[in-house]
Design an enzyme around this catalytic site. Structure first.
Site, PDB file in Angstrom:
ATOM      1  N   GLU A 187      12.438  32.924  62.666  1.00 54.22           N
ATOM      2  CA  GLU A 187      12.388  31.806  63.589  1.00 54.22           C
ATOM      3  C   GLU A 187      10.975  31.303  63.835  1.00 54.22           C
ATOM      4  O   GLU A 187      10.785  30.219  64.363  1.00 54.22           O
ATOM      5  CB  GLU A 187      13.070  32.244  64.860  1.00 54.22           C
ATOM      6  CG  GLU A 187      14.392  32.914  64.450  1.00 54.22           C
ATOM      7  CD  GLU A 187      15.336  33.181  65.566  1.00 54.22           C
ATOM      8  OE1 GLU A 187      14.859  33.615  66.600  1.00 54.22           O
ATOM      9  OE2 GLU A 187      16.529  32.936  65.380  1.00 54.22           O
ATOM     10  N   ARG A 242      17.372  28.619  65.924  1.00 55.34           N
ATOM     11  CA  ARG A 242      16.339  29.255  65.130  1.00 55.34           C
ATOM     12  C   ARG A 242      15.127  29.635  65.985  1.00 55.34           C
ATOM     13  O   ARG A 242      13.982  29.387  65.628  1.00 55.34           O
ATOM     14  CB  ARG A 242      15.898  28.368  63.970  1.00 55.34           C
ATOM     15  CG  ARG A 242      15.295  29.227  62.850  1.00 55.34           C
ATOM     16  CD  ARG A 242      15.089  28.451  61.582  1.00 55.34           C
ATOM     17  NE  ARG A 242      14.606  29.347  60.541  1.00 55.34           N
ATOM     18  CZ  ARG A 242      14.929  29.250  59.276  1.00 55.34           C
ATOM     19  NH1 ARG A 242      15.739  28.316  58.864  1.00 55.34           N
ATOM     20  NH2 ARG A 242      14.431  30.085  58.403  1.00 55.34           N
ATOM     21  N   CYS A 243      15.410  30.216  67.136  1.00 52.98           N
ATOM     22  CA  CYS A 243      14.335  30.762  67.955  1.00 52.98           C
ATOM     23  C   CYS A 243      14.961  31.749  68.898  1.00 52.98           C
ATOM     24  O   CYS A 243      16.157  31.765  69.077  1.00 52.98           O
ATOM     25  CB  CYS A 243      13.618  29.671  68.751  1.00 52.98           C
ATOM     26  SG  CYS A 243      14.562  29.046  70.142  1.00 52.98           S
ATOM     27  N   GLN A 277      28.291  34.494  64.375  1.00 53.89           N
ATOM     28  CA  GLN A 277      27.001  35.178  64.273  1.00 53.89           C
ATOM     29  C   GLN A 277      27.060  36.531  64.981  1.00 53.89           C
ATOM     30  O   GLN A 277      26.228  37.392  64.752  1.00 53.89           O
ATOM     31  CB  GLN A 277      25.889  34.323  64.895  1.00 53.89           C
ATOM     32  CG  GLN A 277      25.550  33.082  64.084  1.00 53.89           C
ATOM     33  CD  GLN A 277      24.428  32.262  64.693  1.00 53.89           C
ATOM     34  OE1 GLN A 277      24.607  31.098  64.982  1.00 53.89           O
ATOM     35  NE2 GLN A 277      23.250  32.851  64.878  1.00 53.89           N
TER      36      GLN A 277
END
Lengths: 288, 806
Positions: free
Chosen positions: B760, B384-385, B237
């Site tokens: 997110e 996802r945050c 990522q």
């Protein structure tokens, strides 16, 4: 998730398969749909040196009526069971149960024979076969024999099938016309095994239960036939109090393991809830 | 002009710029199975690596015998910690300032920890041999419970840290303690609680879950001995961070490391960190002189590479009797597993957890987080945050319901009363965050109207009465939340990773014919960057989105950036893209002025061209200007049309939203039916509404999974019992509810295009919304808090405890 190496055999006949089994002994494992065996091999919990794929034996496939029975070849897929008009009209619970197994991709490949022969109490068909009082046909070196489903299951992955035997067909007596039925299964998601499930086939006469069979899935180390519960119900109008007593009797024979589906007590109670719901639905479908 | 001349609006529509539901350009290859993922990479003479892993949660490794493994045909080498020590790589630094074993060095500290690395000429041979590595273990006492980690007699997890009283973030209180971190004003918070009429306190646990991308972590390391250069393909990522960390660890000069992230099949935080698989593959390639591939299995992914959450929050709120919030206190135990490999900005061991005051105007607040070691896999990433924002949002949104219940107020009304008001923005929270913009009451009001909230409450009231009368065995629950996120890490004054400021970058080059390429420091894992960045450029430069190639993931060609996670791509690289465009546009304006023989200031921008003010028929389109940039630039101007921008955001962005969920709970089985889920998101300026909707659908599906069934569970012996999809709940399309999405638009005032980030939000807001709905179903019976996940047996157990099965 890489299986160990193995030799692959694809016999063309039952006789050839039996011969291979005899020759290879404990090193040989039969492969039906593979949905239990292959994941186990990928985890290297099973490391058979030889796989004998039954997929090439045409005689093991098909669904036919034989007198008052229906005979299903062991390699008939769950998808075939769902698609069969004969089963839909004669043994609709088989179709209903098949549709609750895993997902369409699995059902295209998973077989009735594999499902019943593996001895996994989490499979749906073993309890159903006990409920329907089916008979399994097995072929071995010393010929063919018949084993009642109700006497087939001995424990976790332990069955009456002897080493060297191939389960070839399942013979199911057609339940009486107008029978009620239901397979109630609680699961966490599509593709999951049952937290608990209950199969019920019954007939009613004059508003009273005339005959009844109950079996439970995945609440012990083998599928369970709830005979005491059945006795309690026969002759009753399935009134709430009697059902409650029968459910208690069915719960009493369970001994589930704790797993991520829940603690033992919960799974026992769910067997009861599934049975209660299956009885209600079976009653609503029964004529008489 | 004639009637065929397109209007400004028609020209703008053709560009497919911001606001357009442009189809995702990457889907052309993804939907045809033509993506190029790491596992698709096959290099000549490539070998395959596979780990032997620990069967135990905690054990002393007494002896490793690799002879049988090495004898398997096809095996080239077997690495152990002893081998790695020769290159000083038995341990590696983590992003959080700790060190982590690459291969077991005397001990194993969690189940499935990497013990030996087998390299063979096929994946099959590597797997066969990995099984044959013989390891002699002596089992040690296990602790998997973070709440017991700092007990006086708790098992020692990290022998290597014995006697070390200082950690990367200050004093250690206990041999299993990693860090303490606090924010806010304790004295002010205590004073608020002292004068409060009503207080609540609840232990709110967010279980350990896993980001669980469809593609697991993998890499191919290829070391060229002649050039002394390493090429590393991987599911990264943050490829540039991997290059820098790789250089620092391996001592290979950074310019001789080429990191390439090809198509990545989901990341969700799992692919931010550096893992033993990467290090071992690199060492193996250096040792063997040929490329080495490592591919993680699903079980390896779920049980060893970065998990998320595992935060246990002792939460308190203080209020006046009429429902005005006065204070918040939260003490958290954070389970980081056996090594602190949490992916946070370096100075923030608990991430941005102090966003825990949420959307509410709370005058006084304090939070303290203690990180601890346990015999569990390392990680603690932002799934996802933004860093630890999901935990904070879950905690405050649950607590708001508990307080509303105690006050006897409707949870929506209680929220409405305490939401930060529109006129308070920019709003500085008690924790010091400056919220950039918001219009919270409007969002919540719109949400309540959309679902006819009052009618739902009436129906619930009737259903509860019917339940009490025994007419139904179903309970209805309504979850309502308002969340605020803090994303776009981040401003260099707040954020760095190992000293590198968390800016991001865009480099845009316009070709003579008016098409171009944009390269960025971020890396899409499915977010649709190739589509959306081009839309920003289309609007900014007046060139069709289709004429722009977007490229990410190759550290040789992309400008330096910190990667994609924490909803930072749009807030940071999106801003860089706009700023680079503006540099290009400024140059184009000078060229236009020269060509049109007017002063720069006499020109105005019109969709895709500069035109002379008051004389719109005299213009130069951006395509014409691109051509001119290569052959008739004004005297003294250098030719070409390109720009690079490194954007250091002045602040975070603060997306928000209001969600409402309606569930029906079967108290006899614990099954929950989601009747309705409405999600209103405000992510500022909306670049591609279709991609936003897709992101929200995906994030809500993940939130559903987390709230309703996910947990990475360890038994008391340290065995991870949920390491496959048989038991780790990954919902399918059948279980996943239908979503209703909606929006308001409150642009960020400090972002060049006003965008805030959205990927997110649905995970952050979705989890508390589901959980509040389930909790709400039981609230009228006196239940205050039921821990997640809300799977069948836990819900049934909650009903059982309330006596509902009697």
């Amino acid at each position: 998730m890489i299986p160990g190496s193995f030799n692959y055999h694809r016999p063309k006949s039952v006789q050839e398969a039996v011969g291979l089994l005899a020759k290879l002994g404990d090193d040989g494992r039969l492969l039906a749909g593979g949905h239990s065996l292959i994941p186990t091999m990928k985890l290297r919990l099973a490391t058979p040196a030889n796989l004998i794929d039954l997929g090439g034996i045409a005689d093991l496939k098909g669904i036919r009526a034989d007198g008052n029975d229906i005979v299903v070849g062991a390699m008939t897929t769950q998808h075939d069971l769902i698609a069969s008009d004969l089963l839909a009209s004669k043994i609709p619970i088989l179709r209903e149960t098949s549709a609750q197994i895993a997902d369409p991709q699995v059902r295209y490949v998973g077989t009735l024979g594999g499902n019943v022969a593996n001895g996994d109490p989490a499979n749906d068909m073993p309890a159903l076969m006990m409920c329907l009082n089916a008979t399994f046909h097995a072929s071995g070196k010393s010929g063919e024999r018949k084993i009642a489903a109700r006497g087939f299951y001995q424990g976790l992955y332990a069955t009456a099938l002897q080493s060297g035997e191939v389960l070839t067909a399942i013979r199911i007596p057609v339940p009486a016309a107008g029978h009620g039925y239901a397979y109630e299964k609680l699961k966490r998601k599509i593709g999951d095994f049952a937290t608990a499930a209950a199969a019920v086939v019954l007939t009613m006469k004059g508003g009273k239960v005339n005959s009844c069979a109950i079996a439970l899935t995945n609440v012990a180390d083998k599928p369970l036939l709830a005979e005491e519960a059945t006795k309690i119900l026969i002759g009753s109008a399935l009134d709430a109090a009697t059902v409650k007593r029968a459910v208690a009797a069915a719960e009493a024979i369970t001994s589930p393991a704790e797993d991520p589906r829940g603690p033992a007590q919960y799974r026992t109670k769910m067997a009861g809830v599934m049975l209660t719901r299956a009885l209600a639905r079976a009653k609503s479908l029964a004529k008489g | 002009m004639n009637d065929m001349t397109p209007t400004s609006a028609e020209r703008a529509a053709k560009l497919e710029g911001m606001g357009c539901k442009r189809k995702r350009v990457e889907d052309i290859r993804f939907t045809q199975g033509k993506g190029n993922y790491v596992d698709d990479i096959k290099l000549p003479n490539m070998l395959y690596g596979e780990f032997n892993r620990s069967p135990y949660g905690h054990a002393h490794v007494k002896k490793i015998d690799t002879a049988k493994a090495a004898a398997v045909p096809g095996v080239v080498a077997v690495l152990t910690a002893e081998t790695l020590k020769t290159v000083n790589l038995a341990w590696m630094p983590t992003l959080a300032g700790d060190v982590q074993m690459v291969l077991a060095d005397g001990y194993v500290l969690f189940q499935n920890q990497e013990v030996a690395f087998v390299i063979a000429d096929s994946r099959e041979a590597a797997a066969d041999a990995a099984d044959l590595v013989e390891v002699e273990y002596e089992q040690l006492p296990v602790n998997v419970d973070p709440l017991k980690a700092m007990a006086p007699n708790a098992p020692v997890i990290r022998e290597d840290l014995k006697g070390k009283t200082e950690g990367a973030h200050g004093k250690r209180k206990h041999y299993n303690h990693i860090f303490s971190w606090q924010a806010g004003d304790k004295a002010a918070a205590d004073a608020a609680f002292a004068k409060a009429d009503v207080t609540i306190r609840e232990m709110i646990s967010y279980p350990r879950v896993h980001p669980c991308p469809l593609e697991t972590c993998q890499c191919v390391a290829s070391f060229d001995k002649i050039k002394g250069e390493l090429t590393l393909y991987g599911t990264f990522q943050a490829p540039h961070v991997i290059r820098t960390v790789g250089s620092l660890i391996s001592k290979i000069p950074e310019h001789k490391i080429h990191v390439i992230s090809p198509d990545v099949g989901g990341g969700f935080g799992n692919k931010v960190g550096a893992y033993p698989g990467y290090i071992c593959s690199i060492v193996a390639s250096i040792v063997t002189g040929v490329p080495v591939k490592w591919t993680e299995s699903r079980i390896d992914n779920l049980s060893t590479t970065a998990f998320a959450r595992d935060f246990h929050m002792d939460m308190e709120l203080a209020c006046t009797k009429d429902g005005k919030l006065l204070g918040l206190r939260c003490y958290t135990i954070a389970d980081h597993g056996a090594f602190d490999a949490c992916a946070n900005a370096t100075k923030w061991p608990a991430g941005l957890f102090s966003i825990i005051s949420g959307s509410y105007d709370i005058p006084a607040a304090h939070c303290l987080v203690d990180g601890v070691y346990t015999n569990k896999a390392p990680g603690g990433v932002a799934y996802r945050c933004s860093f630890r924002v999901t935990e904070a949002a879950y905690c405050v949104e649950r607590a708001m319901d508990i307080m509303a219940q105690k006050l006897g107020m409707d949870p929506a009304d209680f929220r409405m009363k305490n939401l930060i008001r529109r006129e308070q923005f920019p709003y500085t929270s008690a924790f010091g965050w400056q919220y950039d913009s918001g219009d919270y009451q409007t969002a919540l009001t719109k949400a309540m109207e959309a679902v006819s909230y009052r009618k739902l409450r009436d129906e619930q009231k009737q259903k509860r009465e019917a339940f009490k009368r025994g007419e139904t065995r179903e309970l209805m629950g309504i979850g309502v939340i308002h969340f605020t996120e803090i994303v776009g890490a981040g401003p260099s004054r707040n954020c760095d990773i190992l000293g590198i400021a968390m800016f991001d970058s865009a480099e845009i080059r316009i070709h003579p014919t008016g098409s171009g390429i944009c390269r960025l420091g971020t890396k899409s894992q499915g977010q649709g960057h190739e589509t959306t960045y081009a839309q920003i450029i289309a609007t900014e430069l007046g060139l069709a989105a289709d004429s722009i190639t977007v490229e990410e993931g190759n550290t040789d060609t992309a400008p330096y950036g910190l990667g994609t996670y924490g909803s930072r791509s749009t807030p940071v690289s999106g801003a860089a893209t706009a700023m680079a465009c503006r540099k290009i546009k400024a140059k184009a304006q000078m060229i236009a002025a020269y060509m049109l023989e007017v002063h720069d200031d006499d020109l105005e921008w019109d969709v895709d061209r500069f035109r002379v003010k008051g004389n719109p028929e005299r213009f130069k389109t951006m395509t014409e200007l691109a051509w001119a940039a290569y052959h008739e630039v004004p005297p003294g101007m250098e030719p070409g049309l390109e720009a690079v921008d490194y954007y250091d955001p002045p602040n975070f962005t603060f997306p928000f939203g209001a969600y409402i969920c309606v569930v029906d709970v079967d108290v006899d089985t614990g099954m929950i039916k989601v009747r309705r889920f409405y999600a209103l998101d405000d992510c500022g300026t909306r670049i591609n509404p279709m991609i936003i909707e897709g992101q929200i659908h995906g994030g809500l599906a993940e939130a559903f999974g987390i709230a309703m069934g996910q947990e990475i569970h360890y038994d008391d012996d340290g065995n991870v019992t949920t390491a496959s999809f048989l038991d780790y709940f990954l919902p399918t399309a059948v279980e996943t509810p239908r979503w209703e999405t909606d929006w308001t638009t409150t642009p960020s005032p400090h972002h060049p295009i006003g965008a805030k980030g959205v990927g997110e939000s649905p995970n952050v807001g979705g989890v508390p919304c589901f959980s509040n709905a389930v909790n709400d179903a039981f609230a009228f019976l006196g239940s205050t808090h039921i821990q997640m996940p809300h799977d069948h047996w836990r819900v049934w157990t909650a009903a059982e405890k309330l006596g509902l099965h009697a």
